[in-house]
Design a protein around this motif. Structure first.
Motif: not given
Length: 237
Positions: A190-195
């Motif tokens: 989940n790159p959006d959440k990670f970023l």
């Protein structure tokens, strides 16, 4: 390399190529800002405005990308950093977001400058990322940005569930090794959440990430100015 690019869709010139259509879209963006600032949900607001101006699906997509509420715009401006703040920093880069935007720009697709000053296009990853003719040039532009601004480290974050994400990560890291760049690659479910939750400086034009991250930099805007890229973005302001 193949013959693919991320250029315009058939019909885009009709939707975005005339002053009449652009004037209509600018009015629609004003209406969207008004409704979003009064806490109308984005979907309901875009349907209302889309009906009002008789917009087609891709025009509504451009409208949603360009619009934001007053509080979102204020919040994003507050967290945006300038080039002077980049030196010796570790930066997390939203891999597919940046690559696809640059590939679209270099393919002469339509780009839209939103109320927040970010540039967005109408492509996206639909389960699979396919390298195109402009991919290497896009990576070279990011490398030029890294070197000019004496950035400590750049970490490319890619969507693990997207097919070929591992392959593009490998291409990026091989390029970095050849050019002696301090780059890392990371695959996230989940790159959006990670970023959004990262304490590092972020590069993305994804609205949700910009609303939730700690600080961010407008790389595409920077590259258009600094590298004098042959692009004619549609200003939605």
């Amino acid at each position: 390399m193949n013959n693919r690019n991320r250029g315009k869709n058939t019909g885009d010139d009709t939707l975005f190529g005339s002053e009449k259509q652009i004037s209509k879209l600018k009015l629609a963006v004003e209406d969207m800002r008004y409704l979003l600032s009064r806490e109308y949900p984005e979907k309901a607001a875009s349907e209302l405005v889309g009906n009002r101006y008789r917009l087609k699906t891709r025009q509504i997509q451009a409208l949603r990308g360009a619009s934001a509420s007053d509080s979102q715009l204020y919040n994003r401006r507050l967290k945006h950093v300038e080039t002077l703040d980049l030196k010796e920093k570790t930066i997390y880069l939203d891999g597919f977001n940046v690559l696809i935007l640059l590939e679209s720009l270099l393919s002469e697709a339509y780009l839209f400058e939103g109320l927040d000053g970010c540039f967005r296009d109408l492509s996206g990853v639909h389960g699979t990322y396919k390298r195109v003719n402009q991919t290497l040039r896009a990576v070279e532009l990011v490398a030029a940005f890294h070197q000019k601004n004496q950035i400590q480290k750049l970490v490319w974050i890619f969507d693990k569930p997207v097919s070929n994400s591992g392959r593009i990560k490998q291409i990026i890291l091989e390029f970095a090794e050849q050019h002696q760049l301090n780059w890392e690659g990371d695959l996230q479910y989940n790159p959006d959440k990670f970023l959004a939750e990262s304490s590092e400086l972020i590069i993305s034009s994804d609205a949700w990430i910009l609303d939730h991250c700690k600080e961010w930099f407008n790389l595409i805007g920077y590259l258009i100015r600094e590298e004098k890229l042959p692009v004619n973005p549609i200003k939605m302001i």
